[in-house]
Design an enzyme around this catalytic site. Structure first.
Site, short mmCIF file in Angstrom:
data_model
loop_
_atom_site.label_atom_id
_atom_site.label_comp_id
_atom_site.label_asym_id
_atom_site.label_seq_id
_atom_site.Cartn_x
_atom_site.Cartn_y
_atom_site.Cartn_z
N HIS A 1 -9.28 -16.23 -70.27
CA HIS A 1 -9.64 -14.84 -69.94
C HIS A 1 -11.04 -14.77 -69.33
CE1 HIS A 1 -8.56 -10.42 -71.00
NE2 HIS A 1 -9.30 -10.47 -69.92
N GLU B 1 -4.25 -13.21 -77.67
CA GLU B 1 -5.40 -14.04 -77.28
C GLU B 1 -6.28 -14.29 -78.50
OE1 GLU B 1 -7.46 -12.39 -73.93
OE2 GLU B 1 -5.74 -12.70 -72.61
N ARG C 1 -2.87 -9.10 -67.79
CA ARG C 1 -2.68 -9.06 -69.24
C ARG C 1 -1.50 -9.95 -69.62
NH1 ARG C 1 -7.12 -7.67 -69.47
NH2 ARG C 1 -8.06 -5.87 -70.48
#
Ligand code: MLT
Length: 321
Positions: free
Chosen positions: A282, A263, A234
Site C-alpha cells: 500500500h 491489510e 482497494r
C-alpha cells in the site's frame, strides 16, 4: 476566543502540524503514531481528528468523542471511518482527493511496467547470485490495450501516462459523461466490453456494494486469456482466491497489487507465494510530495471548519443536517 483541540494520532507531515499551530486558537496533540488506547483516551476532548489509513475511526472511537466536529482523512479512501456513526453524531468526514493523484497514478504505472518486464523477479534472481536472461522474457506496453476501471482523477492521470507509452486506453466509469473520456482520447465502454478487450486492467474505483469483488471467477472468465491485472485502489475490489486460481490456471498472466483485503494480507494469502504477482505494501500514495499535499490540505480543511464553520470536501453531507 474558543481554543480548539486537534488530535493527530497518525504520522502526518510536519508541514500540516506547523499550519495548525500557527493558525491560532488551536492546540495540537500529535506525538507521532498513537496506539489505539492512547487515541481512545485522547479523543474525548478533541474538536477535530486528522488521520491517515492506520487509525480506525470506528463506532467505539467515535462514541468516545464528546465534541468532535470533523474528521479529516489525509488521503482519499474513508473506509477506515464509520460514516454512519459519524453522520449520526453530526461529525463531518472530509477527505483530500487531489493530493495523491499523481503519486498513485505513477505507482500504478510502475506496477504495470514491473509486471510486463518481471523487474522484481529478475532483481530477486540476481540477489540469489543468478544471471537468468531466459526466464524473464517481457512484453512491450506499446500497442497493448489498457482498461481503466474508474475514470476519476487517478484513472485519468494513468491514461495520460499510458498514452505516452503508446498504449490504447479504454475506460469504464458509470458516473462520467462520454465527452470527458473523449477529451482524454479514451473510449468509454461497458465493463463487460472492457474485460473482454483489455490486455491490462487497472482498478481505480471505490469499494461499494456494486464494486466489491468485481474481479471474481465469473468476470475473470470473460477476460482475455493472459490478461494482467493491476490494483492500487482497494483490495476488496478483487476476490483474491479467484485471482490466485486464475493465475495458476494461466487465464490471468500476472497481477501487480498494492492493496489487499485485509491489510496487511494474511500470511496464507495465496497471492503472496505466486511468482507471477508483483507486490507492494500500500505504497501508491507514499511519496514525499503526496504526503505533504494531503496533510497540508487536511490541516487547511480543519482550520476552515473549526474557525469559520466552512466545511469543504464533506463525504457525509447529512452530518451537517
Ligand atoms: C488513499 O486512500 O488516500 C490511499 O489509498 C492512501 C492511503 O490509504 O493513505
Amino acid at each position: 476566543m474558543t481554543q480548539f483541540h486537534v488530535l493527530v494520532p497518525d504520522n502526518v507531515d510536519q508541514a500540516a502540524l506547523d499550519i495548525l499551530q500557527s493558525a491560532g486558537d488551536i492546540t495540537v496533540t500529535a506525538p507521532g503514531k498513537m496506539s489505539r488506547a492512547e487515541t481512545l483516551a485522547a479523543i474525548g476532548d478533541a474538536d477535530a481528528l486528522i488521520i491517515r489509513s492506520a487509525t480506525k475511526a470506528d463506532a467505539e472511537l467515535l462514541n468516545a468523542a464528546n465534541k468532535l466536529k470533523i474528521i479529516a482523512r489525509a488521503g482519499v479512501g474513508v473506509d477506515n471511518v464509520d460514516l454512519d456513526t459519524a453522520t449520526l453524531k453530526g461529525i463531518a468526514v472530509v477527505n483530500t482527493p487531489g493530493g495523491n493523484t499523481v503519486s498513485t497514478a505513477e505507482h500504478a504505472f510502475g506496477l504495470m511496467l514491473a509486471l510486463a518486464r518481471h523487474i522484481p523477479q529478475a532483481h530477486i534472481s540476481m540477489n540469489e547470485g543468478k544471471w537468468d536472461r531466459k526466464t524473464f522474457m517481457g512484453n512491450e506496453l506499446r500497442g497493448a490495450i489498457l482498461g481503466i476501471v474508474g475514470f476519476g482523477r487517478i484513472g485519468r492521470a494513468l491514461a495520460k501516462r499510458a498514452q505516452a507509452f503508446e498504449m490504447t486506453v479504454v475506460a469504464h466509469d458509470p458516473y462520467i459523461a462520454l465527452d470527458i473520456a473523449e477529451d482524454f482520447g479514451v473510449e468509454l465502454i461497458s465493463l463487460d466490453n472492457l474485460f473482454s478487450r483489455s490486455d491490462y486492467i487497472s482498478l481505480h474505483s471505490l469499494v461499494t456494494d456494486e464494486t466489491r469483488h468485481m474481479i471474481n471467477a465469473e468476470s475473470i472468465a470473460r477476460m482475455k486469456y493472459g490478461v494482467r491485472i493491476v490494483n492500487a485502489a482497494r483490495g476488496a475490489l478483487i476476490d483474491e482466491a479467484a485471482l490466485a486460481a486464475a493465475i495458476q490456471s494461466g487465464q490471468v498472466a500476472g497481477a501487480a497489487l498494492d492493496v489487499y483485503d485485509p491489510e496487511p494480507p494474511a500470511s496464507d494469502n495465496p497471492l503472496l507465494s505466486l511468482p507471477g504477482v508483483v507486490h507492494t505494501p500500500h505504497l501508491a500514495a507514499s511519496t514525499d510530495q503526496a504526503q505533504v499535499a494531503v496533510a497540508v490540505e487536511a490541516a487547511e480543511l480543519v482550520i476552515q471548519a473549526l474557525k469559520k464553520g466552512d466545511f469543504q470536501n464533506v463525504v457525509n453531507p447529512n452530518a451537517l443536517g
